[in-house]
Scaffold this motif. Structure first.
Motif, PDB file in Angstrom:
ATOM      1  N   LEU A 278       3.792  -2.686  15.130  1.00 37.48           N
ATOM      2  CA  LEU A 278       4.661  -1.854  14.313  1.00 37.48           C
ATOM      3  C   LEU A 278       4.668  -2.323  12.861  1.00 37.48           C
ATOM      4  O   LEU A 278       4.705  -1.500  11.933  1.00 37.48           O
ATOM      5  N   LEU A 279       4.618  -3.625  12.653  1.00 34.34           N
ATOM      6  CA  LEU A 279       4.558  -4.154  11.291  1.00 34.34           C
ATOM      7  C   LEU A 279       3.284  -3.719  10.584  1.00 34.34           C
ATOM      8  O   LEU A 279       3.320  -3.284   9.424  1.00 34.34           O
ATOM      9  N   ILE A 280       2.151  -3.818  11.258  1.00 35.71           N
ATOM     10  CA  ILE A 280       0.885  -3.419  10.655  1.00 35.71           C
ATOM     11  C   ILE A 280       0.896  -1.930  10.310  1.00 35.71           C
ATOM     12  O   ILE A 280       0.502  -1.529   9.201  1.00 35.71           O
ATOM     13  N   VAL A 281       1.375  -1.108  11.235  1.00 36.25           N
ATOM     14  CA  VAL A 281       1.422   0.337  10.992  1.00 36.25           C
ATOM     15  C   VAL A 281       2.363   0.661   9.840  1.00 36.25           C
ATOM     16  O   VAL A 281       2.031   1.449   8.938  1.00 36.25           O
ATOM     17  N   ALA A 282       3.553   0.060   9.834  1.00 34.26           N
ATOM     18  CA  ALA A 282       4.538   0.356   8.795  1.00 34.26           C
ATOM     19  C   ALA A 282       4.043  -0.100   7.423  1.00 34.26           C
ATOM     20  O   ALA A 282       4.170   0.632   6.430  1.00 34.26           O
ATOM     21  N   ASN A 283       3.491  -1.315   7.350  1.00 35.06           N
ATOM     22  CA  ASN A 283       3.013  -1.824   6.060  1.00 35.06           C
ATOM     23  C   ASN A 283       1.862  -0.995   5.519  1.00 35.06           C
ATOM     24  O   ASN A 283       1.820  -0.652   4.329  1.00 35.06           O
ATOM     25  N   ALA A 284       0.895  -0.675   6.367  1.00 33.68           N
ATOM     26  CA  ALA A 284      -0.247   0.120   5.918  1.00 33.68           C
ATOM     27  C   ALA A 284       0.208   1.518   5.522  1.00 33.68           C
ATOM     28  O   ALA A 284      -0.280   2.079   4.523  1.00 33.68           O
ATOM     29  N   SER A 285       1.127   2.095   6.270  1.00 27.00           N
ATOM     30  CA  SER A 285       1.634   3.425   5.930  1.00 27.00           C
ATOM     31  C   SER A 285       2.362   3.412   4.597  1.00 27.00           C
ATOM     32  O   SER A 285       2.221   4.345   3.784  1.00 27.00           O
ATOM     33  N   LEU A 286       3.153   2.368   4.364  1.00 26.10           N
ATOM     34  CA  LEU A 286       3.843   2.260   3.080  1.00 26.10           C
ATOM     35  C   LEU A 286       2.843   2.162   1.939  1.00 26.10           C
ATOM     36  O   LEU A 286       3.004   2.823   0.902  1.00 26.10           O
ATOM     37  N   ALA A 287       1.809   1.341   2.116  1.00 23.88           N
ATOM     38  CA  ALA A 287       0.807   1.181   1.057  1.00 23.88           C
ATOM     39  C   ALA A 287       0.118   2.504   0.741  1.00 23.88           C
ATOM     40  O   ALA A 287      -0.057   2.869  -0.431  1.00 23.88           O
ATOM     41  N   VAL A 288      -0.263   3.240   1.783  1.00 24.64           N
ATOM     42  CA  VAL A 288      -0.928   4.539   1.572  1.00 24.64           C
ATOM     43  C   VAL A 288       0.025   5.516   0.897  1.00 24.64           C
ATOM     44  O   VAL A 288      -0.348   6.219  -0.050  1.00 24.64           O
ATOM     45  N   SER A 289       1.259   5.561   1.372  1.00 28.19           N
ATOM     46  CA  SER A 289       2.215   6.513   0.792  1.00 28.19           C
ATOM     47  C   SER A 289       2.492   6.198  -0.680  1.00 28.19           C
ATOM     48  O   SER A 289       2.673   7.113  -1.489  1.00 28.19           O
ATOM     49  N   MET A 290       2.489   4.916  -1.045  1.00 25.48           N
ATOM     50  CA  MET A 290       2.742   4.566  -2.440  1.00 25.48           C
ATOM     51  C   MET A 290       1.568   4.945  -3.335  1.00 25.48           C
ATOM     52  O   MET A 290       1.760   5.305  -4.504  1.00 25.48           O
ATOM     53  N   VAL A 291       0.347   4.865  -2.809  1.00 31.62           N
ATOM     54  CA  VAL A 291      -0.805   5.342  -3.571  1.00 31.62           C
ATOM     55  C   VAL A 291      -0.643   6.828  -3.878  1.00 31.62           C
ATOM     56  O   VAL A 291      -0.854   7.284  -5.012  1.00 31.62           O
ATOM     57  N   LEU A 292      -0.274   7.599  -2.871  1.00 28.19           N
ATOM     58  CA  LEU A 292      -0.097   9.037  -3.045  1.00 28.19           C
ATOM     59  C   LEU A 292       1.095   9.333  -3.947  1.00 28.19           C
ATOM     60  O   LEU A 292       1.039  10.223  -4.810  1.00 28.19           O
ATOM     61  N   TYR A 293       2.173   8.607  -3.756  1.00 28.07           N
ATOM     62  CA  TYR A 293       3.384   8.774  -4.572  1.00 28.07           C
ATOM     63  C   TYR A 293       3.090   8.510  -6.047  1.00 28.07           C
ATOM     64  O   TYR A 293       3.435   9.315  -6.924  1.00 28.07           O
ATOM     65  N   ASN A 294       2.426   7.405  -6.331  1.00 31.56           N
ATOM     66  CA  ASN A 294       2.126   7.069  -7.723  1.00 31.56           C
ATOM     67  C   ASN A 294       1.156   8.058  -8.359  1.00 31.56           C
ATOM     68  O   ASN A 294       1.188   8.266  -9.581  1.00 31.56           O
ATOM     69  N   SER A 295       0.287   8.659  -7.546  1.00 31.15           N
ATOM     70  CA  SER A 295      -0.687   9.597  -8.099  1.00 31.15           C
ATOM     71  C   SER A 295      -0.034  10.875  -8.617  1.00 31.15           C
ATOM     72  O   SER A 295      -0.656  11.634  -9.370  1.00 31.15           O
ATOM     73  N   TYR A 296       1.218  11.131  -8.237  1.00 33.62           N
ATOM     74  CA  TYR A 296       1.937  12.294  -8.761  1.00 33.62           C
ATOM     75  C   TYR A 296       2.394  12.092 -10.208  1.00 33.62           C
ATOM     76  O   TYR A 296       2.626  13.070 -10.923  1.00 33.62           O
ATOM     77  N   LEU A 297       2.569  10.849 -10.637  1.00 33.65           N
ATOM     78  CA  LEU A 297       3.197  10.592 -11.926  1.00 33.65           C
ATOM     79  C   LEU A 297       2.484  11.287 -13.088  1.00 33.65           C
ATOM     80  O   LEU A 297       3.152  11.924 -13.919  1.00 33.65           O
TER      81      LEU A 297
END
Length: 251
Positions: A134-153
């Motif tokens: 669960l830690l690996i999935v959550a951390n990797a998901s957060l990292a991917v989501s932040m890449v996408l989130y920042n790309s909106y700026l």
């Protein structure tokens, strides 16, 4: 075209941009609770205790048959999540850039991470492998989501606004992280008063971060909008992502 029409159009564009910016802020509000309460405070000591409960007489656990000191299991799981993130982030970023469909990818990453975090409620007894997964999935998901989130700026803020918009996003994240952490610490330190054990209090704190993450992700998903990718960007995003990763490694 009259001056009034131009002004009305500009005002409408500015209002739509502010609406997207306000939605963008809320993803930091949603996901920063995971970083603050789960990763920084509660999960490390708790997962270590679970791993020690499952350890053999020599203090080792054996994920995938590999002997690992129970006290080091959390650190190894974090390292594994970073390795997974390194390979997944370029693929997700390339797919978003070339398809123009950032929002569905953001939704998948965010809710996968939120579900994994909520699932930490079931991390008890000797379920250290579940905790590591669960830690690996959550951390990797957060990292991917932040890449996408920042790309909106760059899409929602012109250059002269980006520092201010980015700073507000960070402020939203810190505010949410602090607010939920305080509530979690109250539950943890006064768990007897709430009629729950210390272990149950920790698991509630972990799961609450996932529920918070998933609930407030609805705001950016409602307000952000996708832009059509340039025709030149069409193609195979996965192959392009691997080429980008290879170029980065060479550099």
């Amino acid at each position: 075209m009259s001056t009034d029409t131009v002004r009305a159009g500009a005002a409408g564009e500015a209002a739509e941009r502010r609406r997207e910016q306000h939605g963008w802020y809320f993803y930091d509000w949603a996901c920063s609770v995971y970083s603050t309460s789960v990763l920084t405070v509660f999960l490390g000591p708790y997962l270590t205790a679970v791993a020690k409960h499952a350890a053999d007489a020599d203090g080792f656990v054996h994920p995938l048959g590999i002997p690992v000191r129970a006290g080091s299991f959390f650190a190894y799981a974090v390292s594994a999540s970073v390795i997974v993130s390194i390979f997944v982030m370029p693929l997700a970023g390339a797919a978003a850039d070339r398809s123009g469909r950032k929002k569905p990818l953001l939704a998948v990453a965010a809710y996968l991470g939120a579900a994994a975090t909520t699932g930490m409620f079931f991390l008890d007894g000797d379920r250290y492998l579940l905790g590591g997964l669960l830690l690996i999935v959550a951390n990797a998901s957060l990292a991917v989501s932040m890449v996408l989130y920042n790309s909106y700026l760059p899409q929602i803020a012109p250059p002269e606004e980006r520092d201010a918009v980015s700073s507000r996003g960070w402020a939203f994240g810190y505010a949410a992280g602090s607010l939920v952490l305080i509530a979690n610490l109250v539950l943890f330190t006064a768990h007897d008063s709430f009629g729950v054990s210390e272990s149950t209090a920790v698991r509630i704190c972990l799961a609450s971060a996932g529920v918070w993450w998933g609930a407030f992700t609805l705001v950016p998903l409602k307000r952000l909008r996708d832009r059509r990718a340039p025709a030149a960007s069409a193609g195979q995003p996965s192959a392009h992502g691997w080429r980008q990763l290879a170029a980065t490694v060479r550099d």
